[in-house]
Design an enzyme around this catalytic site. Structure first.
Site, PDB file in Angstrom:
ATOM      1  N   LYS A 103     105.297 -51.484  82.761  1.00  0.00           N
ATOM      2  CA  LYS A 103     104.435 -51.916  83.867  1.00  0.00           C
ATOM      3  C   LYS A 103     103.820 -53.271  83.512  1.00  0.00           C
ATOM      4  CE  LYS A 103     100.402 -51.982  85.344  1.00  0.00           C
ATOM      5  NZ  LYS A 103     100.132 -53.269  86.036  1.00  0.00           N
TER       6      LYS A 103
ATOM      7  N   GLY B  93      91.750 -49.695  77.453  1.00  0.00           N
ATOM      8  CA  GLY B  93      92.228 -49.013  76.248  1.00  0.00           C
ATOM      9  C   GLY B  93      91.567 -47.655  76.070  1.00  0.00           C
TER      10      GLY B  93
ATOM     11  N   GLU C 296      96.521 -52.541  71.549  1.00  0.00           N
ATOM     12  CA  GLU C 296      96.223 -53.889  71.053  1.00  0.00           C
ATOM     13  C   GLU C 296      95.238 -54.487  72.049  1.00  0.00           C
ATOM     14  OE1 GLU C 296      95.581 -57.173  70.467  1.00  0.00           O
ATOM     15  OE2 GLU C 296      97.589 -57.985  70.746  1.00  0.00           O
TER      16      GLU C 296
ATOM     17  N   CYS D  87      94.552 -63.139  72.686  1.00  0.00           N
ATOM     18  CA  CYS D  87      93.710 -62.095  72.087  1.00  0.00           C
ATOM     19  C   CYS D  87      93.148 -62.538  70.746  1.00  0.00           C
ATOM     20  CB  CYS D  87      94.481 -60.793  71.958  1.00  0.00           C
ATOM     21  SG  CYS D  87      96.068 -60.989  71.172  1.00  0.00           S
TER      22      CYS D  87
ATOM     23  N   GLU E  27      84.244 -61.221  74.486  1.00  0.00           N
ATOM     24  CA  GLU E  27      85.489 -61.957  74.666  1.00  0.00           C
ATOM     25  C   GLU E  27      85.483 -62.633  76.037  1.00  0.00           C
ATOM     26  OE1 GLU E  27      89.214 -59.674  74.946  1.00  0.00           O
ATOM     27  OE2 GLU E  27      90.070 -61.160  73.596  1.00  0.00           O
TER      28      GLU E  27
END
Ligand code: NAP
Ligand code: MG
Length: 484
Positions: free
Chosen positions: A180, A238, A255, A289, A386
């Site tokens: 996906k 996640g 990840e 990331c 982030e």
């Protein structure tokens, strides 16, 4: 290719064919550099995901699952070859869909994709078990068997590359895959799916199902017949995936992001350090990331680092991603642009100052100026969260302990960099930094042969290298009674 050539309608790729979605719905994918619609893309719903998983299961139990390992390797090599031959088209698709500069895709993403395929092609027939002489009355050994059906859910920052980091090892191991892609960058994955069929992968070995995370992604994670979910994206999703995967106790690899520190000491090659710090945060418009989003500069060189970094930020060439000279493209979407602009406001309100950039760069296209914040305190949101955009925060430190405390002081543990000529210091930092990768006197390179991943809010598990084989196989013990 102009934006709409031959791309108008993009169907799902299930069981070896392009098929219209059972939802009957399509969504627009947009070129973030122009804000123009590039294509209408099929939106997979729960039933489409079910069809893809059934096809993957059938392949796994049929032709694909029975294929000789070396033949799987050959197919991966064939796919690498086809990707090389279709490089221009793939580079264009990826650029139109994501806004990445073609120069970067050609130099970095495409070679990495091909390298990944070649690496795992070579590994397909080297997935060995062990004879373990546990007893004298038995022959006892292990084999490594493929897990089965893998759901791969990927983000939009490196659609081709991160997709391949998951597909290549899963296929090498003999798993079948339902991929996906991110809803805003689905095009290159669909084309890879077609090239895989052209290479000779049997129907169902690789299915590509664009759609929305909350529906298609969630359906894949909830599906009882998916054995493994490999995910790259945000910590929020996640966590949800981990909970949903509890249903049938799927294996999960996560990840997630980072807020990586890039630490510069006065005894470093300051020129090289600042250059790398600049690309460490501005490469891919900061949507990385492992971006070195926190630049930690020692008090003695703080002003020099700031001045040089600001100059680098101002020298970035923002522009049309299709132009070879463009060094920075737009952010991937309007949502992401607004998120980044909001963080710039947050930083200002927290009392940090902008010495470069700080605003949207164009009226059309989701461009944000490369931005450098100074006077940043460790506790501020802009140095803890982030941002995933071209926003550097430069933080002052006074000594080694201070640097370590700041560097390790977020919820993330993905990557870190240290610049120093002191051999004792760099070894100590390599040991004490909480990160899956520590770069010394460089910042940012990755290689498919080296394990990649993090801990804490950066997720768990490792991709790349032979560790990825463990992600997609499980050991079986065979115990043969031989008698004494
Ligand atoms: P995200 O929401 O985590 O999306 C990643 C992927 O997960 C997409 O394919 C997404 O589908 C899918 N997804 C969303 N909700 C899901 C669910 N409930 N179940 C299963 N799959 C689901 O990330 P994002 O919103 O695109 O980006 C947000 C932030 O994540 C970024 O700003 C950045 O901080 C972080 N991020 C990290 C990385 C990394 O490399 N570690 C990469 C990208 C983003 P949709 O495309 O439909 O949302
Ligand atoms: Mg797009």
């Amino acid at each position: 290719m102009n934006d709409m050539t031959a791309l108008e309608m993009q169907d799902l790729l299930i069981d070896g064919r392009r098929v219209a979605p059972l939802t009957g719905r399509y969504f627009a994918t947009v070129n973030p550099a122009t804000e123009q619609v590039i294509a209408q893309v099929a939106e997979a719903g729960v039933e489409d995901i079910d069809a893809a998983v059934r096809s993957a299961r059938k392949a796994f139990e049929g032709e694909w699952g029975h294929m000789k390992a070396s033949d799987r390797g050959r197919l991966l090599l064939k796919l690498a070859d086809l990707i090389g031959r279709n490089e221009d088209e793939l580079v264009m698709l990826e650029s139109l869909d994501s806004g990445k500069p073609v120069s970067a895709i050609r130099r970095q993403d495409l070679p990495a994709v091909i390298d990944t395929l070649i690496y795992y092609a070579g590994m397909a027939d080297k997935i060995n078990g062990q004879v373990i002489p546990a007893r004298t009355d038995a022959l006892t050994y292990t084999v490594r068997e493929p897990l089965g059906v893998v759901g791969a859910i990927i983000p939009w920052n490196f659609p081709l590359m991160i997709g391949m980091w998951k597909m290549a090892p899963a296929l090498a191991c003999g798993c079948s895959v339902v991929l996906k892609p991110a809803e805003i960058t689905p095009l290159s994955a669909l084309r890879i799916g077609e090239l895989a069929l052209e290479a000779g992968f049997p129907a169902g070995a690789l299915n590509v199902v664009p759609g929305f995370g909350k529906v298609a992604g969630q359906a894949l994670v909830d599906h009882r017949d998916v054995d493994k979910v490999t995910f790259t994206g945000s910590p929020v999703v996640g966590r949800q995936i981990l909970q949903s995967a509890a249903g049938n106790l799927k294996r999960v690899t996560l990840e997630l992001g980072g807020k990586s520190a890039n630490i510069i000491f006065p005894d470093a090659d300051i020129d090289a350090a600042v250059k790398a710090a600049g690309s460490g945060i501005f490469f891919n418009t900061g949507q990385v990331c492992s971006a070195g989003s926190r630049i930690l500069a020692h008090a003695d060189i703080y002003d020099e680092v700031v001045e040089r970094l600001a100059a680098r930020a101002k020298s970035m060439r923002l522009g049309d991603p299709l132009e070879a000279s463009t060094s920075m493209g737009p952010l991937v979407s309007e949502v992401q642009m607004n998120r980044v602009l909001n963080y710039i406001d947050v930083g200002r309100n927290e009392g940090a100052s902008v010495v470069a950039g700080g605003a949207r760069a164009t009226e059309t296209g989701y461009y944000v100026q490369p931005t450098v914040f100074v006077g940043v305190e460790h506790e501020m949101r802009v140095s803890q969260e982030e941002i995933f955009g071209p926003v550097a925060t430069v933080i002052k430190f006074i000594d080694d302990e201070d640097a370590l405390r700041i560097a390790n002081g977020t919820v993330y543990s993905l990557a870190a960099g240290v610049w120093s000529a002191d051999i004792n210091r760099v070894h100590r930092f390599a040991r004490q930094l909480k990160a899956g990768t520590v770069w010394i006197n460089t910042y940012g390179p990755t290689d498919i042969r080296l394990p990649w991943g993090g801990a804490r809010d950066s997720g768990f598990g490792r991709e790349h290298g032979d560790m990825a084989i463990e992600n997609f196989t499980e050991p079986k013990v065979v115990w043969i009674n031989t008698g004494r």
